[in-house]
Design a protein around this motif. Structure first.
Motif, PDB file in Angstrom:
ATOM      1  N   ASN A 172      -7.553  20.408  33.933  1.00 32.17           N
ATOM      2  CA  ASN A 172      -7.921  19.758  35.181  1.00 32.17           C
ATOM      3  C   ASN A 172      -9.377  19.310  35.058  1.00 32.17           C
ATOM      4  O   ASN A 172     -10.239  20.092  34.681  1.00 32.17           O
ATOM      5  CB  ASN A 172      -7.740  20.762  36.334  1.00 32.17           C
ATOM      6  CG  ASN A 172      -7.866  20.141  37.696  1.00 32.17           C
ATOM      7  OD1 ASN A 172      -8.192  18.969  37.824  1.00 32.17           O
ATOM      8  ND2 ASN A 172      -7.613  20.926  38.713  1.00 32.17           N
ATOM      9  N   ASN A 173      -9.658  18.047  35.376  1.00 29.21           N
ATOM     10  CA  ASN A 173     -11.007  17.522  35.166  1.00 29.21           C
ATOM     11  C   ASN A 173     -11.972  17.789  36.306  1.00 29.21           C
ATOM     12  O   ASN A 173     -13.111  17.371  36.259  1.00 29.21           O
ATOM     13  CB  ASN A 173     -10.964  16.023  34.818  1.00 29.21           C
ATOM     14  CG  ASN A 173     -10.395  15.190  35.923  1.00 29.21           C
ATOM     15  OD1 ASN A 173      -9.991  15.690  36.970  1.00 29.21           O
ATOM     16  ND2 ASN A 173     -10.343  13.895  35.702  1.00 29.21           N
ATOM     17  N   ARG A 196     -10.918  26.463  36.625  1.00 28.73           N
ATOM     18  CA  ARG A 196     -10.156  25.378  37.249  1.00 28.73           C
ATOM     19  C   ARG A 196      -8.690  25.756  37.334  1.00 28.73           C
ATOM     20  O   ARG A 196      -8.185  26.535  36.534  1.00 28.73           O
ATOM     21  CB  ARG A 196     -10.326  24.086  36.448  1.00 28.73           C
ATOM     22  CG  ARG A 196     -11.763  23.614  36.489  1.00 28.73           C
ATOM     23  CD  ARG A 196     -11.953  22.358  35.712  1.00 28.73           C
ATOM     24  NE  ARG A 196     -13.366  21.969  35.802  1.00 28.73           N
ATOM     25  CZ  ARG A 196     -13.909  21.022  35.104  1.00 28.73           C
ATOM     26  NH1 ARG A 196     -13.178  20.336  34.238  1.00 28.73           N
ATOM     27  NH2 ARG A 196     -15.170  20.722  35.243  1.00 28.73           N
ATOM     28  N   TRP A 247       1.809  16.854  41.913  1.00 25.07           N
ATOM     29  CA  TRP A 247       1.532  18.124  41.259  1.00 25.07           C
ATOM     30  C   TRP A 247       1.770  19.267  42.244  1.00 25.07           C
ATOM     31  O   TRP A 247       1.459  19.162  43.423  1.00 25.07           O
ATOM     32  CB  TRP A 247       0.081  18.172  40.794  1.00 25.07           C
ATOM     33  CG  TRP A 247      -0.233  17.230  39.684  1.00 25.07           C
ATOM     34  CD1 TRP A 247      -0.645  15.932  39.820  1.00 25.07           C
ATOM     35  CD2 TRP A 247      -0.170  17.495  38.294  1.00 25.07           C
ATOM     36  NE1 TRP A 247      -0.844  15.379  38.575  1.00 25.07           N
ATOM     37  CE2 TRP A 247      -0.563  16.325  37.624  1.00 25.07           C
ATOM     38  CE3 TRP A 247       0.179  18.609  37.545  1.00 25.07           C
ATOM     39  CZ2 TRP A 247      -0.615  16.233  36.238  1.00 25.07           C
ATOM     40  CZ3 TRP A 247       0.116  18.523  36.169  1.00 25.07           C
ATOM     41  CH2 TRP A 247      -0.270  17.343  35.536  1.00 25.07           C
ATOM     42  N   THR A 292      -3.893  11.133  35.146  1.00 28.77           N
ATOM     43  CA  THR A 292      -2.454  11.381  35.189  1.00 28.77           C
ATOM     44  C   THR A 292      -1.714  10.061  35.380  1.00 28.77           C
ATOM     45  O   THR A 292      -2.171   9.197  36.133  1.00 28.77           O
ATOM     46  CB  THR A 292      -2.117  12.323  36.365  1.00 28.77           C
ATOM     47  OG1 THR A 292      -2.856  13.521  36.198  1.00 28.77           O
ATOM     48  CG2 THR A 292      -0.647  12.637  36.434  1.00 28.77           C
ATOM     49  N   ASN A 303      -3.171  22.774  31.615  1.00 26.87           N
ATOM     50  CA  ASN A 303      -4.610  23.043  31.593  1.00 26.87           C
ATOM     51  C   ASN A 303      -5.345  21.725  31.462  1.00 26.87           C
ATOM     52  O   ASN A 303      -4.760  20.708  31.135  1.00 26.87           O
ATOM     53  CB  ASN A 303      -4.957  23.961  30.418  1.00 26.87           C
ATOM     54  CG  ASN A 303      -4.353  25.330  30.567  1.00 26.87           C
ATOM     55  OD1 ASN A 303      -4.220  25.850  31.670  1.00 26.87           O
ATOM     56  ND2 ASN A 303      -3.963  25.921  29.459  1.00 26.87           N
ATOM     57  N   PRO A 334      -9.839  18.342  45.456  1.00 32.14           N
ATOM     58  CA  PRO A 334     -10.835  18.450  44.390  1.00 32.14           C
ATOM     59  C   PRO A 334     -12.187  18.877  44.969  1.00 32.14           C
ATOM     60  O   PRO A 334     -12.538  18.471  46.086  1.00 32.14           O
ATOM     61  CB  PRO A 334     -10.931  17.029  43.823  1.00 32.14           C
ATOM     62  CG  PRO A 334      -9.789  16.273  44.389  1.00 32.14           C
ATOM     63  CD  PRO A 334      -9.347  16.983  45.618  1.00 32.14           C
ATOM     64  N   SER A 358     -11.680  22.922  42.219  1.00 28.82           N
ATOM     65  CA  SER A 358     -10.917  22.774  43.461  1.00 28.82           C
ATOM     66  C   SER A 358     -11.615  23.508  44.596  1.00 28.82           C
ATOM     67  O   SER A 358     -12.417  24.418  44.369  1.00 28.82           O
ATOM     68  CB  SER A 358      -9.508  23.349  43.289  1.00 28.82           C
ATOM     69  OG  SER A 358      -8.802  22.673  42.280  1.00 28.82           O
ATOM     70  N   SER A 404      -8.509  10.557  38.352  1.00 31.35           N
ATOM     71  CA  SER A 404      -7.350  11.107  37.665  1.00 31.35           C
ATOM     72  C   SER A 404      -6.950  10.285  36.455  1.00 31.35           C
ATOM     73  O   SER A 404      -6.989   9.062  36.473  1.00 31.35           O
ATOM     74  CB  SER A 404      -6.163  11.184  38.628  1.00 31.35           C
ATOM     75  OG  SER A 404      -5.025  11.677  37.960  1.00 31.35           O
ATOM     76  N   SER A 433      -4.662  25.285  37.034  1.00 31.50           N
ATOM     77  CA  SER A 433      -3.674  24.625  36.180  1.00 31.50           C
ATOM     78  C   SER A 433      -2.477  24.280  37.057  1.00 31.50           C
ATOM     79  O   SER A 433      -1.605  25.116  37.301  1.00 31.50           O
ATOM     80  CB  SER A 433      -3.248  25.547  35.028  1.00 31.50           C
ATOM     81  OG  SER A 433      -4.325  25.783  34.166  1.00 31.50           O
ATOM     82  N   PHE A 434      -2.471  23.057  37.563  1.00 28.43           N
ATOM     83  CA  PHE A 434      -1.396  22.622  38.442  1.00 28.43           C
ATOM     84  C   PHE A 434      -0.084  22.503  37.670  1.00 28.43           C
ATOM     85  O   PHE A 434      -0.077  22.393  36.456  1.00 28.43           O
ATOM     86  CB  PHE A 434      -1.753  21.286  39.092  1.00 28.43           C
ATOM     87  CG  PHE A 434      -2.822  21.419  40.143  1.00 28.43           C
ATOM     88  CD1 PHE A 434      -2.485  21.706  41.451  1.00 28.43           C
ATOM     89  CD2 PHE A 434      -4.147  21.255  39.812  1.00 28.43           C
ATOM     90  CE1 PHE A 434      -3.470  21.831  42.422  1.00 28.43           C
ATOM     91  CE2 PHE A 434      -5.145  21.384  40.769  1.00 28.43           C
ATOM     92  CZ  PHE A 434      -4.806  21.680  42.082  1.00 28.43           C
TER      93      PHE A 434
END
Length: 188
Positions: free
Chosen positions: A142-143, A127, A18, A10, A140, A102, A146, A8, A129-130
């Motif tokens: 997310n690396n 992906r 999230w 973040t 948008n 993930p 899920s 992450s 978008s949390f």
């Protein structure tokens, strides 16, 4: 050693808070009829019954506190392993868990989950978008993809691998959420 997800970017103060996109949650809630949100906060819970960090869901006896059914778990990505262990334990006692994680099959917690969950369902075709904890807005970029890990105490099958389209889940969720809006809001 069972490694947790460590990719992450973040900021640490927001990394584990999230929120699941409401459309994704609505679609899954329709399927599983969730009874509790077990890894939530006062700001991001998605159900009336929820456990916060203060409640320490990992120390709770879910089967002793909740009716039989499925718990929703968007576990903290910094420590997925204890949630996999807890979902396994609670499944033996009759509480199912649907866990959003993930899509990474190379980590130790996935190997652990694979031995105990009834289904791994990959979310494909995009992906998620949390929702950011600090802004309440979807983000948008997310690396990782899920997947859902599902512990179903009512299933006789074990080790199923499945796929669901993100766009299909979003469309179902949007329809469910719009059907719940009061008629006067739809007319506006």
């Amino acid at each position: 050693m069972v490694n947790d997800y460590g990719g992450s970017t973040t900021p640490p103060e927001h990394r584990d808070s999230w929120q699941t996109p409401p459309e994704i949650f609505a679609a899954l809630k329709q399927e599983f009829r969730f009874i509790a949100d077990v890894a939530a906060s006062a700001h991001n819970h998605l159900l009336p019954v929820y456990f916060t960090e203060h409640d320490d869901a990992l120390a709770q006896d879910w089967a002793g506190r909740l009716p039989i059914g499925f718990a929703w778990c968007n576990s903290p990505y910094s420590a997925i392993t204890p949630w996999v262990q807890k979902a396994t334990e609670e499944c033996r006692k009759g509480i199912g868990t649907v866990m959003l994680v993930p899509a990474d099959t190379s980590v130790g917690w996935f190997s652990l989950a694979r031995r105990s969950c009834t289904e791994a369902r990959f979310i494909v075709d995009g992906r998620l978008s949390f929702i950011r904890a600090d802004t309440g807005k979807p983000v948008n970029g997310n690396n990782k993809g899920s997947m859902l890990l599902i512990w179903n105490p009512f299933a006789s099958d074990f080790g199923i691998t499945g796929y669901v389209s993100r766009d299909t889940l979003m469309a179902i969720g949007r329809k469910l959420l719009s059907d719940r809006e009061p008629a006067d809001e739809r007319a506006a």
